[in-house]
Design an enzyme around this catalytic site. Structure first.
Site, PDB file in Angstrom:
ATOM      1  N   CYS A  10      55.982  67.534  29.886  1.00 57.14           N
ATOM      2  CA  CYS A  10      55.008  66.618  29.639  1.00 57.14           C
ATOM      3  C   CYS A  10      53.983  66.795  30.824  1.00 57.14           C
ATOM      4  O   CYS A  10      54.359  66.236  31.873  1.00 57.14           O
ATOM      5  CB  CYS A  10      55.463  65.256  29.268  1.00 57.14           C
ATOM      6  SG  CYS A  10      54.139  64.261  29.000  1.00 57.14           S
ATOM      7  N   CYS A  54      53.426  62.968  32.078  1.00 56.37           N
ATOM      8  CA  CYS A  54      54.438  62.491  32.541  1.00 56.37           C
ATOM      9  C   CYS A  54      54.495  62.959  34.010  1.00 56.37           C
ATOM     10  O   CYS A  54      54.897  62.266  35.050  1.00 56.37           O
ATOM     11  CB  CYS A  54      55.913  63.043  31.879  1.00 56.37           C
ATOM     12  SG  CYS A  54      56.212  62.210  30.287  1.00 56.37           S
TER      13      CYS A  54
END
Length: 296
Positions: A70, A73
Site C-alpha cells: 500500500c 501505508c
C-alpha cells in the site's frame, strides 16, 4: 645478533597489531551506537497477530492496519515509527498489523481501507479519522480527544460472536486463495481447472453439511417409525376418545331432530282433528235443518 633481530621484529609486529586494534575500536563503538537506537525503535512498535491480539483488550493502544504493497501505508510508516518512540512517555502502546499476514484480524476489525487506525481503551474501540502526523497522534492521546468519538458497538466489537465468525470467514478465504495459488503455480493446473475443483469441493461439502443437519434434526425430532409404543397407545386413546365424542354429538343431533319431527307431526294431527270436528259439526247442522223442514 640473530636472536635480538627476531625479538625486535616480534615487538614491531605486536605494536602494529595493537595499533590496528585501537583503530578498529572506535569503528566498533560507532556501529554499536548505530545498532542500539534501531533495536530500541523496533521494541517500541509492537506487532499484533492472531495469536496475541487479546493483549490489546487491556490498557490503551493505538493500532495501525497496513499492507506492504500500500503506498499510503508506506508513506505513513516513518511517522508511525516516530510516534511509537513517544508511546512509553504517553502511556500508550503503539502497534501495527500486517493484514496480508493476519487475515483473521482483518476480518475481525472489518478493514476496508488502508491504512486504518484504531484506538483502544480497556477493550473499547474507536476508529481514528484525524490527521496523520506525529503531533496529531500525540495530541489525540495527550488531550484525550478520543473521548469525543463514539465507540464501536459491542455487536461489532472484535471479541463478539459476529466478528469471530467474520474472522473465521476471512481465514477460510485466505486458505482458499493459497490453495488456488498452489494448484496453479506449483502443480501447474490451469485456472479453470482450479475453479472446477473448488466448485466440486463446495458441492460435496454442502451435501455433507446437509446430511449432518438431517441427522441432527432426526435425532432431535424423531420420525413416527422410530417412536415408542407408548406414543402409539396415547395417540390411539386420543383418537378413540375423539370418535366417541363425535358419535355422542351425532346421537344428540339425531335426538333433537326426532323431537322436532314429533312436535311438528303432533301439531298437524291436532289441526286435522280440529278440522274434522268442525266438518262433523257442519254436517250435523245440515242434517238437523233438513229434518226440521220435513217435520213442517
Amino acid at each position: 645478533m640473530a636472536s635480538s633481530v627476531r625479538r625486535g621484529g616480534r615487538g614491531a609486529t605486536a605494536v602494529q597489531g595493537l595499533k590496528s586494534v585501537l583503530e578498529l575500536c572506535p569503528l566498533a563503538v560507532a556501529l554499536c551506537l548505530m545498532v542500539l537506537p534501531v533495536s530500541a525503535k523496533r521494541e517500541h512498535l509492537k506487532v499484533v497477530t492472531d495469536a496475541n491480539w487479546e493483549e490489546i483488550l487491556a490498557g490503551e493502544w493505538m493500532i495501525e492496519f497496513f499492507a506492504p504493497w500500500c503506498p499510503a501505508c508506506q508513506q505513513l510508516q516513518p511517522v508511525w515509527n516516530e510516534f511509537a518512540e513517544w508511546g512509553e512517555d504517553l502511556g500508550v502502546n503503539i502497534a501495527k498489523v500486517d493484514v496480508t499476514e493476519q487475515p483473521g484480524l482483518s476480518g475481525r476489525f472489518i478493514i476496508t481501507a488502508l491504512p486504518t487506525i484504531y484506538h483502544c481503551k480497556d477493550g473499547v474501540f474507536r476508529r481514528y479519522q484525524g490527521a496523520r502526523t506525529k503531533d496529531d497522534f500525540m495530541s489525540f492521546i495527550d488531550e484525550k480527544k478520543w473521548q469525543s468519538i463514539e465507540p464501536i458497538s459491542s455487536w461489532f466489537g472484535p471479541s463478539s460472536l459476529l466478528m469471530n465468525m467474520m474472522s473465521a470467514l476471512f481465514k477460510l478465504s485466505m486458505f482458499i486463495r493459497q490453495c488456488h495459488n498452489y494448484l496453479t503455480e506449483q502443480v501447474g493446473i490451469p485456472v479453470w481447472g482450479s475453479y472446477v475443483i473448488f466448485a466440486l469441493a463446495t458441492l460435496f461439502s454442502g451435501l455433507v453439511l446437509g446430511l449432518v443437519l438431517v441427522f441432527i434434526a432426526d435425532f432431535v425430532f424423531p420420525s413416527r417409525r422410530f417412536s415408542s409404543s407408548a406414543y402409539y397407545q396415547k395417540k390411539h386413546a386420543v383418537e378413540k376418545a375423539r370418535r366417541l365424542q363425535q358419535l355422542e354429538e351425532e346421537q344428540e343431533a339425531d335426538g333433537e331432530e326426532e323431537e322436532e319431527d314429533e312436535d311438528e307431526y303432533g301439531g298437524r294431527e291436532e289441526e286435522w282433528q280440529r278440522g274434522g270436528a268442525a266438518e262433523d259439526a257442519v254436517r250435523r247442522r245440515v242434517v238437523g235443518g233438513g229434518e226440521e223442514e220435513e217435520d213442517t
